[in-house]
Motif scaffolding. Structure first.
Motif, PDB file in Angstrom:
ATOM      1  N   ASP A  33       0.828  -1.211   0.000  1.00 46.26           N
ATOM      2  CA  ASP A  33       0.000   0.000   0.000  1.00 46.26           C
ATOM      3  C   ASP A  33       0.857   1.253   0.000  1.00 46.26           C
ATOM      4  OD1 ASP A  33      -2.352   1.473  -0.063  1.00 46.26           O
ATOM      5  OD2 ASP A  33      -2.616   1.463   2.106  1.00 46.26           O
ATOM      6  N   LEU A  34       1.838   1.254  -0.896  1.00 43.97           N
ATOM      7  CA  LEU A  34       2.719   2.413  -1.067  1.00 43.97           C
ATOM      8  C   LEU A  34       2.472   3.021  -2.447  1.00 43.97           C
ATOM      9  CD1 LEU A  34       6.028   0.764   0.253  1.00 43.97           C
ATOM     10  CD2 LEU A  34       4.313   2.039   1.554  1.00 43.97           C
ATOM     11  N   PRO A  35       2.544   4.341  -2.551  1.00 46.31           N
ATOM     12  CA  PRO A  35       3.061   5.328  -1.592  1.00 46.31           C
ATOM     13  C   PRO A  35       2.048   5.887  -0.596  1.00 46.31           C
ATOM     14  CG  PRO A  35       2.680   6.379  -3.704  1.00 46.31           C
ATOM     15  CD  PRO A  35       2.360   4.923  -3.911  1.00 46.31           C
ATOM     16  N   ALA A  36       0.840   5.362  -0.547  1.00 44.06           N
ATOM     17  CA  ALA A  36      -0.201   5.940   0.319  1.00 44.06           C
ATOM     18  C   ALA A  36       0.222   6.000   1.783  1.00 44.06           C
ATOM     19  CB  ALA A  36      -1.496   5.143   0.174  1.00 44.06           C
ATOM     20  N   LEU A  89      16.885  -2.588  -7.857  1.00 44.87           N
ATOM     21  CA  LEU A  89      15.694  -2.103  -8.561  1.00 44.87           C
ATOM     22  C   LEU A  89      14.556  -1.757  -7.607  1.00 44.87           C
ATOM     23  CD1 LEU A  89      14.034  -1.561 -11.118  1.00 44.87           C
ATOM     24  CD2 LEU A  89      13.532  -4.030 -11.207  1.00 44.87           C
ATOM     25  N   ASN A  90      14.293  -2.605  -6.628  1.00 45.84           N
ATOM     26  CA  ASN A  90      13.185  -2.325  -5.704  1.00 45.84           C
ATOM     27  C   ASN A  90      13.426  -1.036  -4.935  1.00 45.84           C
ATOM     28  OD1 ASN A  90      12.093  -4.775  -6.496  1.00 45.84           O
ATOM     29  ND2 ASN A  90      12.873  -5.886  -4.712  1.00 45.84           N
ATOM     30  N   MET A  91      14.658  -0.868  -4.446  1.00 45.42           N
ATOM     31  CA  MET A  91      14.987   0.335  -3.689  1.00 45.42           C
ATOM     32  C   MET A  91      14.816   1.577  -4.548  1.00 45.42           C
ATOM     33  SD  MET A  91      17.505   2.825  -3.408  1.00 45.42           S
ATOM     34  CE  MET A  91      18.966   2.078  -4.140  1.00 45.42           C
ATOM     35  N   LEU A  92      15.324   1.533  -5.767  1.00 44.54           N
ATOM     36  CA  LEU A  92      15.237   2.695  -6.645  1.00 44.54           C
ATOM     37  C   LEU A  92      13.787   3.024  -6.996  1.00 44.54           C
ATOM     38  CD1 LEU A  92      18.230   1.855  -8.963  1.00 44.54           C
ATOM     39  CD2 LEU A  92      18.099   3.798  -7.394  1.00 44.54           C
ATOM     40  N   THR A  93      12.981   1.999  -7.189  1.00 44.22           N
ATOM     41  CA  THR A  93      11.582   2.219  -7.537  1.00 44.22           C
ATOM     42  C   THR A  93      10.845   2.910  -6.398  1.00 44.22           C
ATOM     43  OG1 THR A  93      11.613   0.241  -8.947  1.00 44.22           O
ATOM     44  CG2 THR A  93       9.463   1.113  -8.339  1.00 44.22           C
ATOM     45  N   VAL A  94      11.043   2.426  -5.182  1.00 46.75           N
ATOM     46  CA  VAL A  94      10.326   3.033  -4.054  1.00 46.75           C
ATOM     47  C   VAL A  94      10.915   4.399  -3.700  1.00 46.75           C
ATOM     48  CG1 VAL A  94      11.654   1.987  -2.145  1.00 46.75           C
ATOM     49  CG2 VAL A  94       9.230   2.499  -1.852  1.00 46.75           C
ATOM     50  N   TRP A  95      12.203   4.563  -3.861  1.00 46.22           N
ATOM     51  CA  TRP A  95      12.813   5.874  -3.598  1.00 46.22           C
ATOM     52  C   TRP A  95      12.296   6.921  -4.583  1.00 46.22           C
ATOM     53  CZ3 TRP A  95      18.328   7.398  -5.397  1.00 46.22           C
ATOM     54  CH2 TRP A  95      18.668   8.657  -4.899  1.00 46.22           C
ATOM     55  N   GLU A 115       9.396   6.936  -5.983  1.00 46.00           N
ATOM     56  CA  GLU A 115       8.023   7.263  -5.578  1.00 46.00           C
ATOM     57  C   GLU A 115       8.016   8.115  -4.305  1.00 46.00           C
ATOM     58  OE1 GLU A 115       5.349   6.826  -7.299  1.00 46.00           O
ATOM     59  OE2 GLU A 115       6.374   5.720  -8.889  1.00 46.00           O
ATOM     60  N   TRP A 116       8.974   7.870  -3.444  1.00 45.47           N
ATOM     61  CA  TRP A 116       9.118   8.672  -2.220  1.00 45.47           C
ATOM     62  C   TRP A 116       9.312  10.151  -2.583  1.00 45.47           C
ATOM     63  CZ3 TRP A 116       8.735   7.980   2.981  1.00 45.47           C
ATOM     64  CH2 TRP A 116       9.434   8.825   3.844  1.00 45.47           C
ATOM     65  N   SER A 132       6.270  11.743  -4.337  1.00 46.18           N
ATOM     66  CA  SER A 132       5.138  12.007  -3.447  1.00 46.18           C
ATOM     67  C   SER A 132       5.341  13.272  -2.622  1.00 46.18           C
ATOM     68  CB  SER A 132       4.915  10.812  -2.510  1.00 46.18           C
ATOM     69  OG  SER A 132       5.923  10.744  -1.514  1.00 46.18           O
ATOM     70  N   GLY A 133       6.523  13.883  -2.754  1.00 43.25           N
ATOM     71  CA  GLY A 133       6.776  15.138  -2.063  1.00 43.25           C
ATOM     72  C   GLY A 133       7.536  15.012  -0.763  1.00 43.25           C
ATOM     73  N   GLN A 134       7.963  13.797  -0.410  1.00 45.59           N
ATOM     74  CA  GLN A 134       8.735  13.618   0.814  1.00 45.59           C
ATOM     75  C   GLN A 134      10.119  14.253   0.655  1.00 45.59           C
ATOM     76  OE1 GLN A 134       7.569  12.274   3.627  1.00 45.59           O
ATOM     77  NE2 GLN A 134       5.595  11.688   2.747  1.00 45.59           N
TER      78      GLN A 134
END
Length: 221
Positions: free
Chosen positions: A44-47, A64-70, A72-73, A76-78
């Motif tokens: 349930d990310l980036p919610a 790849l997983n780290m880069l993808t979530v970073w 999106e981080w 999302s404005g973080q």
């Protein structure tokens, strides 16, 4: 004593395959979309992003997983650092990592920054605090003092790498998960789901990505 490096064979489509486990590092169809489906949507990310959010992972691979979530981080404005800790027994050489990540030009603004700052163990940037803990996760995770809000369980196939999916390790994952924290994985293997349930997760089997009919989501009560 230094850990062994990953040994790879490259497919004609330039996808790295582990010689040790005879398994590709990401989906042969679309690794980026698989990561988004399994690990982002599965948690349930980036919610759920909030300052101080903590992610842990079994199997760093290409990053790849780290880069993808970073990515999106940041999108999302973080502006504070995302905390990301990964456990990897057979780290990939940086030149192989670079070669693999070239398949994802959409991520190049993040992969270039990561590789420029990567020292093989940590990467500290304004919006990312990454630590990769080398060694067998069955030994290293129990020594970790952290706790994750979300887990990416991304070892090689349970049929080929069962050690990274055994019940004792799933218990360690649970022990290092915040209350209400989540875990997601591409596999729906019965023994993996049972191990997560026995460790204290509420487990759901849901639609997988591409040719994989099902995947697993888990929430810690």
């Amino acid at each position: 004593m230094a850990n062994q490096r990953a040994k790879l064979t490259w497919t004609e489509d330039q996808i790295p395959v582990s010689d040790r486990f005879d398994d590709p590092y990401y989906s042969l169809q679309n690794g980026l979309e698989e990561t988004r489906h399994v690990f982002l949507a599965g948690n349930d990310l980036p919610a759920r992003f909030v300052p101080g959010f903590r992610i842990a992972e079994l199997g760093f691979g290409t990053g790849l997983n780290m880069l993808t979530v970073w990515s999106e981080w940041e999108r999302s404005g973080q502006t504070t650092p995302l905390s990301f800790t990964s456990f990897e027994a057979f780290p990939m050489a940086v030149e192989d990592m670079d070669r693999a990540l070239q398949a994802f030009p959409e991520l190049s603004p993040w992969s270039e920054r990561f590789l420029a700052a990567w020292n093989g163990k940590t990467c500290d940037l304004d919006t990312l605090h990454l630590e990769v803990i080398e060694g067998d996760a069955r030994q290293t995770l129990s020594c970790w003092t952290g706790s994750a809000d979300a887990w990416f369980l991304d070892g090689f196939s349970p049929a080929k790498n069962p050690e990274l999916w055994e019940a004792d390790l799933m218990q360690q994952v649970a022990d290092h998960t915040a209350t209400g924290g989540t875990a997601a994985t591409y596999t729906a293997a019965g023994f993996v789901r049972r191990g997560l349930e026995e460790a204290g997760f509420a487990v759901t089997r849901c639609s997988g990505y591409g040719r994989k009919r099902h995947m697993t989501q888990a929430v810690k009560a």
